[in-house]
Enzyme design. Structure first.
Site, PDB file in Angstrom:
ATOM      1  N   ASN A  13       0.901  -1.122   0.024  1.00 52.39           N
ATOM      2  CA  ASN A  13       0.087  -0.034  -0.002  1.00 52.39           C
ATOM      3  C   ASN A  13       1.033   1.292   0.066  1.00 52.39           C
ATOM      4  OD1 ASN A  13      -2.737   1.182   2.318  1.00 52.39           O
ATOM      5  ND2 ASN A  13      -2.444   1.494   0.147  1.00 52.39           N
ATOM      6  N   ASN A  67      -6.465  10.237  -1.267  1.00 56.40           N
ATOM      7  CA  ASN A  67      -6.578   9.087  -2.004  1.00 56.40           C
ATOM      8  C   ASN A  67      -5.923   9.640  -3.476  1.00 56.40           C
ATOM      9  OD1 ASN A  67      -7.610   7.442   0.006  1.00 56.40           O
ATOM     10  ND2 ASN A  67      -9.755   8.373  -0.480  1.00 56.40           N
ATOM     11  N   CYS A  76      -5.457   6.382   7.693  1.00 51.06           N
ATOM     12  CA  CYS A  76      -5.097   5.027   6.907  1.00 51.06           C
ATOM     13  C   CYS A  76      -3.962   4.397   7.750  1.00 51.06           C
ATOM     14  CB  CYS A  76      -4.394   5.660   5.676  1.00 51.06           C
ATOM     15  SG  CYS A  76      -3.538   4.306   4.707  1.00 51.06           S
ATOM     16  N   ASN A 166     -12.770   5.731   9.361  1.00 55.21           N
ATOM     17  CA  ASN A 166     -13.338   5.789   8.112  1.00 55.21           C
ATOM     18  C   ASN A 166     -14.335   4.169   7.946  1.00 55.21           C
ATOM     19  OD1 ASN A 166     -11.618   3.593   8.073  1.00 55.21           O
ATOM     20  ND2 ASN A 166      -9.998   4.620   6.490  1.00 55.21           N
ATOM     21  N   ASN A 199     -14.790   1.503   2.704  1.00 60.05           N
ATOM     22  CA  ASN A 199     -13.642   0.652   2.261  1.00 60.05           C
ATOM     23  C   ASN A 199     -14.620  -0.873   2.397  1.00 60.05           C
ATOM     24  OD1 ASN A 199     -11.546   2.500   1.988  1.00 60.05           O
ATOM     25  ND2 ASN A 199     -10.985   2.042   4.072  1.00 60.05           N
ATOM     26  N   ARG A 218     -12.251   2.977  -0.694  1.00 60.83           N
ATOM     27  CA  ARG A 218     -12.908   4.034  -1.548  1.00 60.83           C
ATOM     28  C   ARG A 218     -11.696   4.950  -2.037  1.00 60.83           C
ATOM     29  NH1 ARG A 218     -15.331   7.981   3.521  1.00 60.83           N
ATOM     30  NH2 ARG A 218     -13.315   8.050   4.599  1.00 60.83           N
ATOM     31  N   CYS A 226      -4.797  -2.685   3.635  1.00 59.23           N
ATOM     32  CA  CYS A 226      -5.453  -1.610   4.073  1.00 59.23           C
ATOM     33  C   CYS A 226      -5.435  -1.888   5.519  1.00 59.23           C
ATOM     34  CB  CYS A 226      -6.674  -1.480   3.455  1.00 59.23           C
ATOM     35  SG  CYS A 226      -7.889  -0.293   4.274  1.00 59.23           S
TER      36      CYS A 226
END
Length: 289
Positions: A13, A67, A76, A166, A199, A218, A226
């Site tokens: 990621n 993002n 995140c 989130n 997500n 998302r 993630c």
């Protein structure tokens, strides 16, 4: 203007990290535009998002993340691990335990292992999971959304909704490799019952202490990992009786260890963070990029 950046990743990621404590970068561009252009895999640096290092009046430092489509996320987990390692390596914060201001509240990462090759393990106190649907947000009449049936393109899907700063939609499946991630992930991400999108984590239960997961984020699409999603997956699986309060989660990019401390009600996530390369980019980019 020449902008310096560092490319980092946590389990694949990946992020472009920018130090904008002076505000010089924001003075010449919105972070929205920076994210869209720098994250381009073909015309930019290439990343799932950009992370900004900013000054804070109340914490050691402030964190913002955008993002690849330009939208801002509140938190995140993988990005936070990279952020913490970056701060330590650059000498911006000279301690292993850091209080970070984020749009989702205070997050506390801790460097638990560091090496000379640019890799390391970071443990992050992700705070408490949010289960009340109106706080996630997720449209539901219940006090929690556990294994709730959602009609997705005419098909009933059982979803557990959790927020870790989130919104996350966790779906338990028999085999994560059989999922059409791009199609079903996008349909759930943009479902009307998630007014701020979500997500989407598809998880396969291997044992009470082990999960396999694929994720659709998302604003970014499919990613190799993630962190907030892994935390949400553990919470969901534990609440519906599939796992204990601690599990190793196998993602496409590697493994994360997630623990739900029932005494503090906080979720702790431990995993790697690595440098990829450093560079500079001239902004604005040439026309067409």
């Amino acid at each position: 203007m020449e902008i310096e950046f560092v490319k980092m990743h946590g389990l694949g990621n990946d992020f472009v990290i920018l130090d904008d404590r002076t505000g010089e970068i924001h003075a010449i561009s919105t972070y929205f535009d920076l994210a869209k252009h720098l994250c381009s895999r073909h015309f930019g640096v290439g990343a799932d998002g950009i992370i900004l290092v900013l000054d804070s009046k109340t914490h050691d430092i402030r964190f913002r993340i955008f993002n690849s489509d330009g939208s801002e996320a509140s938190m995140c987990g993988n990005g936070m691990r990279c952020f913490a390692k970056y701060l330590l390596e650059k000498g911006i914060v000279k301690k292993n335990v850091i209080r970070v201001e984020t749009p989702a509240g205070t997050v506390i990462p801790e460097i638990v292992k560091n090496d000379s090759k640019g890799a390391g393990l970071v443990r992050v106190d992700m705070g408490e999971p949010i289960l009340a649907p109106d706080k996630i947000p997720f449209i539901s009449t219940g006090s929690q959304a556990l294994n709730e049936i959602v009609l997705v393109n005419g098909k009933e899907i059982s979803i557990t909704a959790v927020s870790m700063g989130n919104p996350n939609a966790v779906v338990i499946v028999d085999d994560v490799n059989e999922i059409d991630l791009a199609k079903l992930g996008k349909e759930i991400e943009t479902h009307e019952r998630f007014p701020e999108k979500a997500n989407v984590e598809f998880i396969e239960v291997l044992s009470e202490n082990e999960l396999k997961m694929r994720v659709w984020e998302r604003g970014a699409g499919e990613t190799l990992a993630c962190g907030t999603g892994a935390c949400a997956a553990l919470v969901a699986a534990h609440m519906i009786g599939k796992t204990s309060n601690k599990a190793l989660i196998h993602l496409e990019g590697g493994d994360l260890e997630i623990e739900w401390n029932k005494t503090s009600n906080h979720i702790f996530k431990t995993g790697p963070a690595e440098f990829v390369f450093t560079g500079t980019v001239n902004w604005p980019l040439e026309s067409g990029n």
